[in-house]
Design an enzyme around this catalytic site. Structure first.
Site, PDB file in Angstrom:
ATOM      1  N   TYR A  65       0.810  -1.215   0.000  1.00  0.00           N
ATOM      2  CA  TYR A  65       0.000   0.000   0.000  1.00  0.00           C
ATOM      3  C   TYR A  65       0.848   1.272   0.000  1.00  0.00           C
ATOM      4  O   TYR A  65       0.442   2.291   0.553  1.00  0.00           O
ATOM      5  CB  TYR A  65      -0.932   0.023   1.216  1.00  0.00           C
ATOM      6  CG  TYR A  65      -1.884  -1.143   1.319  1.00  0.00           C
ATOM      7  CD1 TYR A  65      -2.261  -1.877   0.197  1.00  0.00           C
ATOM      8  CD2 TYR A  65      -2.398  -1.532   2.549  1.00  0.00           C
ATOM      9  CE1 TYR A  65      -3.118  -2.959   0.301  1.00  0.00           C
ATOM     10  CE2 TYR A  65      -3.263  -2.611   2.653  1.00  0.00           C
ATOM     11  CZ  TYR A  65      -3.617  -3.316   1.537  1.00  0.00           C
ATOM     12  OH  TYR A  65      -4.471  -4.389   1.646  1.00  0.00           O
ATOM     13  N   HIS A 133       0.594 -12.045   1.397  1.00  0.00           N
ATOM     14  CA  HIS A 133      -0.317 -11.176   0.670  1.00  0.00           C
ATOM     15  C   HIS A 133      -0.648 -11.717  -0.724  1.00  0.00           C
ATOM     16  O   HIS A 133       0.236 -11.980  -1.526  1.00  0.00           O
ATOM     17  CB  HIS A 133       0.307  -9.782   0.544  1.00  0.00           C
ATOM     18  CG  HIS A 133      -0.665  -8.705   0.233  1.00  0.00           C
ATOM     19  ND1 HIS A 133      -0.332  -7.370   0.218  1.00  0.00           N
ATOM     20  CD2 HIS A 133      -1.992  -8.742  -0.084  1.00  0.00           C
ATOM     21  CE1 HIS A 133      -1.386  -6.645  -0.086  1.00  0.00           C
ATOM     22  NE2 HIS A 133      -2.400  -7.465  -0.292  1.00  0.00           N
TER      23      HIS A 133
END
Length: 399
Positions: A65, A133
């Site tokens: 992010y 992830h």
């Protein structure tokens, strides 16, 4: 003023994750370049202080992010926060393995490097939960091996709980079973995005029971608004452009649904969040822990989301009797308000009718052409296969 260090000397005893997380988690994707043109311009310190006052104690983010970890680390280490909240009160969740849109590294060396880097960014000696992830982009062996490295880091005291995240429910369930078979211990957590929403309830119908049977203690449902699709105004666009995977027809249906809900005095984002929270809370059977992750790039947005949550969640009589008034915030949310659930039935039915053929429509993840062995996109060029992989340069922002 010199920043405080958000780092204890001892790690709290490792109790089941489900016993320490509340039903609501604040996500850090709002502080990413995917969702905002310039996340460093956001008042993250003030947002986090406000979230803490509302009772949020669990926060989820990822190195993928962009500046999110830096920004959150800066906020938590600021004296206004560090002097009022102990590290043991906060549950920090982050991820490893995904570096950029088309860049993954699940090697043991990178997993260890990524965890150490996150520790530095958060200015802490341990992380509470670390997820691998978007595991659908790598092989099962890659994912299971990376989980093993994280288990080693648990034994070293650098992290407390281990999980995997991704979109593909089938992949999440398969890896969860393989992990328990390989290591003789289950995953602590699984995070799935955008598959328990007003538009798509596959996590409930296909995932919860299977993940519980694999021994997973906590399920985290992220993107209850389907990355901003289920709201007025269209999908969010950050500095990377419009990356949202929803096709035109689904976007048009979402816009129609938003206008219809507004014509009845409500708004789609609030309804969608109430729906996602209640369905996860009431799903049966489900793992012991079940939490909804939602974001907020402003105090106003967090307050709006909290308003929706307070409409659907309440405190049980048992909590009042055993803990008195308790915290008087998000940590006390335990039960679904039946009256609100019944009041929402007509709106939920109307929205799902508008979605029609788009109900339970799933996105393709990874995109067609992705090779999980090469961890790259494979395209055809004049009859010859070529690997195209976009590498992105990440610079630490000035705070």
């Amino acid at each position: 003023m010199e920043k405080a260090t958000f780092a204890p000397t001892l790690v709290e005893p490792r109790t089941p994750l489900s016993s320490i997380v509340s039903k609501l988690v604040l996500g850090g994707a709002a502080f990413s370049t995917q969702l905002h043109p310039d996340p460093t311009s956001l008042p993250v310190r003030d947002i986090i202080k406000h979230a803490l006052k509302l009772g949020f104690r669990t926060f989820d983010t990822s190195p993928y992010y962009g500046p999110s970890e830096w920004l959150l680390g800066d906020a938590f280490s600021h004296p206004d926060v560090a002097s009022n909240y102990s590290r043991s009160e906060i549950i920090l969740m982050t991820k490893v393995g995904r570096i950029a849109a088309l860049e993954f590294d699940y090697s043991p060396n990178w997993i260890r490097h990524s965890v150490n880097r996150s520790l530095d960014r958060f200015k802490t000696s341990y992380l509470d939960v670390v997820f691998c992830h978007d595991i659908e982009y790598v092989t099962d062996v890659d994912a299971v091996t990376a989980v093993g490295v994280l288990f080693e880091l648990v034994d070293q005291g650098k992290i407390r709980y281990v999980g995997v995240s991704g979109y593909s429910i089938e992949k999440l369930v398969r890896v969860a079973n393989l992990v328990r078979l390989q290591y003789g211990r289950p995953l602590d957590a699984v995070q799935n995005w955008a598959q328990l929403t007003l538009q798509n309830t596959r996590l409930e119908s296909e995932g919860l029971e299977a993940l519980r049977d694999a021994g997973v203690d906590c399920i985290f449902n992220s993107s209850p608004l389907c990355i901003g699709l289920l709201r007025s105004g269209g999908v969010p666009v950050g500095s990377l452009g419009d990356f949202h995977p929803a096709p035109k027809g689904l976007r048009e249906a979402a816009l129609q649904a938003s206008r219809w809900v507004e014509s009845r005095g409500d708004n789609l984002a609030s309804l969608a969040l109430r729906f996602a929270i209640s369905r996860l809370s009431l799903a049966s059977p489900r793992p012991p822990g079940a939490s909804t992750i939602f974001g907020g790039g402003s105090i106003w947005e967090i307050d709006a989301n909290m308003g929706a949550a307070e409409m659907i969640l309440g405190t049980s009589n048992e909590t009042r009797e055993t803990r008195g008034e308790a915290h008087k915030d998000v940590r006390d949310f335990e039960i679904v308000r039946q009256s609100r659930l019944e009041a929402d039935e007509e709106l939920v039915f109307g929205v799902r009718s508008i979605f029609g053929r788009w109900l339970d429509f799933g996105f393709t993840s990874p995109d067609a052409g992705w090779d999980i062995m090469a961890k790259a996109m494979i395209v055809q060029d004049e009859g010859k296969q070529q690997i195209i992989q976009r590498n992105e340069v990440h610079l630490e922002p000035k705070l």
